[in-house]
Structures are given as C-alpha cells and as structure tokens.
Scaffold this active site. Structure first.
Site: not given
Length: 441
Positions: A106, A130, A133, A137, A188, A206, A303
C-alpha cells in the site's frame, strides 16, 4: 487442460510471501481447474537465503539478485516485500519488461501509484492490488462492482488491525498504551518498529487507494489529515466510554463540494455504531452509496493467510481476464483539513495543578460560546482532574486561554453522530438555552 504452467515470480518470502506459497500449494488443484493451467513458482527473491522460514522452498528457486528474476521467464510477479525502495525500482523494471504485477504494497501504491498505473497501461500489463487494503476483505473488488450503478459518497472504516487490537486491549483490559503495544508485538500483530501503524500512516495509505478507486482522485498524502493513537491514554478512552462512545482509529475518504477529503484520526463512535463493535485485530469498511445505502464489510485485515488469499485471488483473476487499461489515478491539490462548522467534537481537558473549580471551567467555556451537550468529570488517586465534554465551537483560542488561566491541557477528537443532534444530546438531562446538558460528577 494445457500442461504449460503459469510461471510466477515472488519478491519477498516473509509472512505474506510464505502465505502465498502455502495457498498456491494448498489450492493447486482448484487453481489448475479454474485457469486451465497449473501455477508454478519459478523464482523467489529474498534478502537472506539461509533464513529459516515457515514454508519450504527449493534452494534453486531462491535468489538474492533481482536481475535473476527479471531475466527469468515469468508471466506474473507477486511483490510482497514491502516498503518503497527497492520495490519501486523492481516493479518499474518488471512492468517495462511486460510482466503482470500483483502487489500488497500500500505504501508503494500511495506514493507511486499514479505513475505505475500509467506505466502499466503503456505496456499493456495488469497491476492488481486487492491485497493492499483490508487484507482478506475483498473490498476493492466489491467497490468496482458498486461503481457500475452507485454513486459512492464515502468509504470509511477501521483499516489497521494493529491499532484496533491495541485500542481494544486498552479499553477491555485497562492496559496503558505501551503495555497494549507490547502485547500486540508479542502476538505478532505489531512490528518491532510499529510507527507506520500507530502513527496512522498505514491507514492513510489504504484510504488514499480507496479514494483513487472510488473517486478517481485523492489529496496528496501531505495534505490529508493524519493522527495516530500513540498519544492516547486510558483517561481519554474511559471518559469517552462514560459519555456513550468508543474511540477507534477511523480512516475516511469522502467526496464533498470542495473535493475529496482524506483523514485518519482517533474518532468517537457511538457504542452502538457498527464500526464501534469491531474488536481485536479485525478490519471493517463501511460504504455509502446512493442506491445501495450503507453497507459494512468485516474480516481479518492482516496476517499470513488473509492477505495471501487476496494476492492469489488477484493472480487468478489476472489470468482469466483480457487486458483493459486501468482507470488513471489523479492527485488534486486542495485544503480540506478543516471540519464542517457546527460539528461536534470530544474535548478532553486535564490538569494536575488546577487553578479553578470544574464549575468555573465549564462556565468559562459557556461564556466563550462553546456549546456543551454532554460532560463527565473525573478525579483520580493522584488528584488529576479530567473533564470530557461533547461540544462544538471549541477553538484554538479557547485552548490557549484554558492553559493560561487554568493550567489545563486540552485535546480534541472528532465525533461521529447518527446524523441527528438529538442523538448526541440524548433523552435525559436538563435544558439550558435550548440545549441538554448532562452532569457526571
């Protein structure tokens, strides 16, 4: 089915890069059926070839020299190394060679996206992002669908899982900021250097990308309002909660008469607001369209596997679509940093050497033209006075006078209401000059 594999290069085999490898291997059969061809990693650029990783990779695929990736016969390159340099240099060179690019970077897009998209169009290659951001999701894909029929007025949300986890721990476990940050690092969720997250940069990058996608333009980064959570403390969160609000790091991209506005700031949301319910390391994005109304999307924002999922979906999408030029991004200069006149704010006042009573302070604000809807006053064991008010009309002149005359430090945060003044004022309290005032001694 063709036996010729789709050849993929990988820039970075850290957390996300390892997740990409795992996902491709786990979903190899499905990808092959969907694409009609198997997917094969042919080169992986790393900084340290001897580093122990969570995923095994054949030694002959690993390289520390970008030139080897550039010279290899790759169809698509996945960039998940992060940072601007040398990622910018590498991505430029790959686009000029004719490679499609999938990136989760980003910061790279926010700082160089306008140029890279022009370059990709010129060389007729795809630039997919994709995963940049909100992690898992698929918000960018959803927005592209909505843009076909809806005029979107705003996209806002909780776009950084690290800061949301910290704020959740501060509120629920009553942890000081630095202890909550340490816990996030141990789990983490936060890097050793968490500055990009806690200072609001990550969420701003973002927001910039979302604005470009939805509105076709954005403010330059240096003109957007940005404030992180690194100066927040428990007293502020506690008083906000007593007033019926929860503080979240809210990122907003909105279209107004003056142009596109971008902001990232700790913001008070009513406790029953959908975004106020988002806890832990989750992300959420709220979209407002003229036809669809308000929609909320929630999920894992970061993650290994959520972000890897978005990367691999982009990879698969590119291989099933014919090239079409990407809509150009633009930056438009402007000064949109001032909030609308008459909007409500949370004014936090604190003093250890009080030179007046709480009643005198509130009377001073009233005489100065500050409208107060709700208030809470709190003394702690160290004789620290804290006052939180939901108010409007508070200015820098009020701030200076409170410091000079009462020895009070102040801080101001935006408040998101439900659109009606009565929602802020509430149903209780007594009316003074047409306004309801709550007392919480």
């Amino acid at each position: 089915m063709s036996t010729e594999a789709v050849k993929v290069g990988l820039l970075g085999v850290g957390t996300v890069g390892g997740g990409v490898l795992k996902t491709i291997r786990l979903q190899q059969q499905k990808l092959s059926e969907r694409l009609g061809r198997p997917v094969e990693i042919v080169k992986a650029l790393v900084r340290d070839p001897g580093k122990k990783r969570t995923v095994e990779l054949d030694h002959d695929l690993i390289t520390t020299r970008f030139e080897e990736v550039l010279k290899s016969d790759v169809d698509i390159v996945v960039e998940v190394m992060g940072g601007v340099e040398p990622a910018y240099e590498y991505v430029r060179a790959l686009i000029e060679k004719g490679c499609h690019i999938v990136t989760a970077n980003k910061e790279l897009l926010a700082r160089h996206g306008t140029e890279l998209i022009q370059l990709a169009n010129r060389h007729q290659v795809q630039l997919a992002y994709e995963a940049s951001v909100a992690g898992g999701i698929p918000i960018l894909g959803v927005l592209r669908q909505f843009l076909r029929t809806n005029d979107i007025s705003s996209v806002s949300g909780i776009l950084n899982g690290t800061t949301n986890f910290i704020l959740t721990q501060m509120e629920q476990a009553k942890l000081p900021y630095h202890e909550a940050l340490k816990q996030a690092q141990e789990l983490g969720y936060a890097e050793a250097d968490p500055s990009s997250d806690v200072e609001g940069w990550d969420a701003l990058y973002k927001s910039y990308i979302l604005a470009q996608l939805v509105f076709g333009e954005a403010l330059p980064l240096n003109q957007a309002r940005r404030r992180g959570i690194d100066s927040l403390h428990l007293g502020q969160l506690t008083l906000a909660h007593e007033l019926g609000y929860r503080i979240k790091l809210l990122a907003q991209a909105t279209k107004a008469e003056g142009g596109v506005q971008l902001s990232v700031s700790p913001t008070l949301l009513p406790l029953d607001h959908p975004l106020a319910q988002v806890q832990g390391a989750d992300n959420a994005v709220q979209v407002s369209g003229n036809i669809v109304g308000d929609l909320l999307f929630m999920g894992k924002g970061a993650g290994e596997l959520p972000t890897a999922s978005a990367v691999v979906e982009d990879l698969a999408y590119l291989l099933t679509q014919r090239f079409s030029p990407h809509p150009l991004w633009r930056e438009r200069q402007g000064n949109h940093g001032v909030g609308k006149e008459g909007t409500w704010s949370f004014v936090y006042l604190e003093s250890t050497g009080l030179q007046g009573t709480p009643e005198q302070i509130l009377h001073f604000l009233n005489l100065g033209g500050v409208s107060i809807a709700k208030q809470r006053i709190q003394y702690d064991w160290a004789n620290v006075l804290r006052i939180g008010v939901i108010a409007r009309g508070f200015t820098d002149e009020h701030r200076a006078a409170l410091q000079r005359d009462f020895g009070i430090q102040t801080d101001v945060f935006p408040v998101i209401s439900r659109g009606e003044e009565q929602d802020i004022l509430g149903a209780k309290g007594r009316e003074v000059d047409g306004k309801e005032i709550h007392f919480g001694y």
